[in-house]
Design a protein around this motif. Sequence first.
Motif, PDB file in Angstrom:
ATOM      1  N   LEU A   1       9.940  43.371  48.744  1.00 22.78           N
ATOM      2  CA  LEU A   1      11.290  44.043  47.728  1.00 22.78           C
ATOM      3  C   LEU A   1      10.790  45.784  47.995  1.00 22.78           C
ATOM      4  O   LEU A   1       9.796  46.094  47.934  1.00 22.78           O
ATOM      5  CB  LEU A   1      11.249  43.836  46.565  1.00 22.78           C
ATOM      6  CG  LEU A   1      11.784  42.359  46.417  1.00 22.78           C
ATOM      7  CD1 LEU A   1      11.777  41.735  44.818  1.00 22.78           C
ATOM      8  CD2 LEU A   1      13.033  41.874  47.025  1.00 22.78           C
ATOM      9  N   SER A   2      11.994  46.729  47.927  1.00 23.85           N
ATOM     10  CA  SER A   2      11.840  47.918  48.038  1.00 23.85           C
ATOM     11  C   SER A   2      12.724  48.723  46.729  1.00 23.85           C
ATOM     12  O   SER A   2      13.710  48.013  46.628  1.00 23.85           O
ATOM     13  CB  SER A   2      12.243  48.531  49.130  1.00 23.85           C
ATOM     14  OG  SER A   2      11.379  48.115  50.174  1.00 23.85           O
ATOM     15  N   MET A   3      12.017  49.512  46.204  1.00 25.21           N
ATOM     16  CA  MET A   3      12.921  50.325  45.368  1.00 25.21           C
ATOM     17  C   MET A   3      13.378  51.819  46.005  1.00 25.21           C
ATOM     18  O   MET A   3      12.608  52.454  46.368  1.00 25.21           O
ATOM     19  CB  MET A   3      12.160  50.498  43.898  1.00 25.21           C
ATOM     20  CG  MET A   3      12.038  49.110  43.305  1.00 25.21           C
ATOM     21  SD  MET A   3      11.042  49.253  41.599  1.00 25.21           S
ATOM     22  CE  MET A   3      10.539  50.741  41.244  1.00 25.21           C
ATOM     23  N   VAL A   4      14.732  51.954  45.931  1.00 25.36           N
ATOM     24  CA  VAL A   4      15.160  53.383  46.330  1.00 25.36           C
ATOM     25  C   VAL A   4      15.730  54.066  45.002  1.00 25.36           C
ATOM     26  O   VAL A   4      16.284  53.326  44.063  1.00 25.36           O
ATOM     27  CB  VAL A   4      16.286  53.311  47.220  1.00 25.36           C
ATOM     28  CG1 VAL A   4      15.691  52.641  48.495  1.00 25.36           C
ATOM     29  CG2 VAL A   4      17.515  52.474  46.842  1.00 25.36           C
ATOM     30  N   ASP A   5      15.906  55.317  45.101  1.00 31.96           N
ATOM     31  CA  ASP A   5      16.619  56.419  44.128  1.00 31.96           C
ATOM     32  C   ASP A   5      18.016  56.017  44.305  1.00 31.96           C
ATOM     33  O   ASP A   5      18.713  56.438  45.417  1.00 31.96           O
ATOM     34  CB  ASP A   5      16.052  57.611  44.358  1.00 31.96           C
ATOM     35  CG  ASP A   5      16.764  58.479  43.151  1.00 31.96           C
ATOM     36  OD1 ASP A   5      17.630  58.189  42.643  1.00 31.96           O
ATOM     37  OD2 ASP A   5      16.181  59.842  43.297  1.00 31.96           O
ATOM     38  N   ARG A   6      18.787  55.285  43.391  1.00 31.36           N
ATOM     39  CA  ARG A   6      19.842  54.772  43.423  1.00 31.36           C
ATOM     40  C   ARG A   6      20.877  55.908  43.563  1.00 31.36           C
ATOM     41  O   ARG A   6      21.810  55.814  44.476  1.00 31.36           O
ATOM     42  CB  ARG A   6      20.604  54.199  42.112  1.00 31.36           C
ATOM     43  CG  ARG A   6      21.798  53.434  42.210  1.00 31.36           C
ATOM     44  CD  ARG A   6      21.926  52.473  40.967  1.00 31.36           C
ATOM     45  NE  ARG A   6      23.232  51.844  41.006  1.00 31.36           N
ATOM     46  CZ  ARG A   6      24.238  52.216  40.314  1.00 31.36           C
ATOM     47  NH1 ARG A   6      23.944  53.307  39.299  1.00 31.36           N
ATOM     48  NH2 ARG A   6      25.395  51.692  40.702  1.00 31.36           N
ATOM     49  N   ASP A   7      20.807  57.101  42.790  1.00 30.90           N
ATOM     50  CA  ASP A   7      21.149  58.142  42.943  1.00 30.90           C
ATOM     51  C   ASP A   7      21.364  59.034  44.117  1.00 30.90           C
ATOM     52  O   ASP A   7      22.294  59.512  44.780  1.00 30.90           O
ATOM     53  CB  ASP A   7      21.102  59.124  41.657  1.00 30.90           C
ATOM     54  CG  ASP A   7      21.527  58.592  40.391  1.00 30.90           C
ATOM     55  OD1 ASP A   7      22.426  57.728  40.204  1.00 30.90           O
ATOM     56  OD2 ASP A   7      20.745  59.068  39.347  1.00 30.90           O
ATOM     57  N   GLU A   8      20.122  59.066  44.658  1.00 32.52           N
ATOM     58  CA  GLU A   8      20.056  59.612  45.930  1.00 32.52           C
ATOM     59  C   GLU A   8      20.662  58.786  47.186  1.00 32.52           C
ATOM     60  O   GLU A   8      21.492  59.514  47.933  1.00 32.52           O
ATOM     61  CB  GLU A   8      18.644  59.715  46.393  1.00 32.52           C
ATOM     62  CG  GLU A   8      18.242  60.632  47.543  1.00 32.52           C
ATOM     63  CD  GLU A   8      16.899  60.688  47.878  1.00 32.52           C
ATOM     64  OE1 GLU A   8      16.406  60.931  49.050  1.00 32.52           O
ATOM     65  OE2 GLU A   8      15.984  60.367  46.676  1.00 32.52           O
ATOM     66  N   VAL A   9      20.661  57.621  47.034  1.00 31.32           N
ATOM     67  CA  VAL A   9      21.496  56.901  48.139  1.00 31.32           C
ATOM     68  C   VAL A   9      22.654  56.789  47.964  1.00 31.32           C
ATOM     69  O   VAL A   9      23.575  57.173  48.908  1.00 31.32           O
ATOM     70  CB  VAL A   9      20.958  55.506  47.836  1.00 31.32           C
ATOM     71  CG1 VAL A   9      21.863  54.470  48.833  1.00 31.32           C
ATOM     72  CG2 VAL A   9      19.414  55.391  48.464  1.00 31.32           C
ATOM     73  N   LEU A  10      23.223  56.953  46.674  1.00 35.90           N
ATOM     74  CA  LEU A  10      24.893  56.991  46.550  1.00 35.90           C
ATOM     75  C   LEU A  10      25.228  58.586  46.940  1.00 35.90           C
ATOM     76  O   LEU A  10      26.420  58.468  47.450  1.00 35.90           O
ATOM     77  CB  LEU A  10      25.096  56.705  44.950  1.00 35.90           C
ATOM     78  CG  LEU A  10      25.024  55.395  44.572  1.00 35.90           C
ATOM     79  CD1 LEU A  10      25.279  55.110  42.995  1.00 35.90           C
ATOM     80  CD2 LEU A  10      25.889  54.356  45.387  1.00 35.90           C
ATOM     81  N   ASP A  11      24.583  59.217  46.462  1.00 37.65           N
ATOM     82  CA  ASP A  11      24.908  60.701  47.214  1.00 37.65           C
ATOM     83  C   ASP A  11      24.965  60.703  48.478  1.00 37.65           C
ATOM     84  O   ASP A  11      25.978  61.365  49.158  1.00 37.65           O
ATOM     85  CB  ASP A  11      23.884  61.857  46.679  1.00 37.65           C
ATOM     86  CG  ASP A  11      23.798  62.099  45.120  1.00 37.65           C
ATOM     87  OD1 ASP A  11      24.878  61.811  44.471  1.00 37.65           O
ATOM     88  OD2 ASP A  11      23.197  62.607  44.429  1.00 37.65           O
TER      89      ASP A  11
END
Length: 175
Positions: free
Chosen positions: A29-39
């Motif tokens: 599993l990986s965790m990404v910065d949600r706000d960064e990906v949405l931007d």
Amino acid sequence: MAENDVNRLIDMLYERVEDAKSPALKPNLSMVDRDEVLDLLDELRNQLPVELKRAQELLAAREKFVDEAKRDVERMMRQADLEAKSKISDSEVLYAAKEKARKIIADAEDRSRQLCQVANEYAEDALARTEEAVQAALTEVKQSRSAFRAASAAKLQEQREKLEAERKTAEETGN
């Protein structure tokens, strides 16, 4: 330039997912910065209309060229017809004028077909690249969303098990 922007944004999304950190005990599993990906996805969404607008502009230019070619052909036909009528007494000149007009029309039609084909191929290619970029971005979003759901469900289950263990321990100690 917009095509490069779209590709750059897709590359950035790919890098964010690829470089994402894995939580302890969950290497798949990986965790990404949600706000960064949405931007990044918002930027990608803003760039796609530019690609579509370029394709529409190309189609409009093709239409304009075809219309101009038709007008030129009509003008040439009228001109050839006038020339032919003015020299009607001389059948050889008349024949030559008609032949020249026919050749000019055939050449203009061939050129028009060639340009239409080139314009259609370019528009098709641009739309295909745009479709691929959108599909790749959508696939990455779906994968990230699925990974997020799995990680969230696992964390929730882990918290439930921990609370259950604490409750059992409290019952066994008499608290």
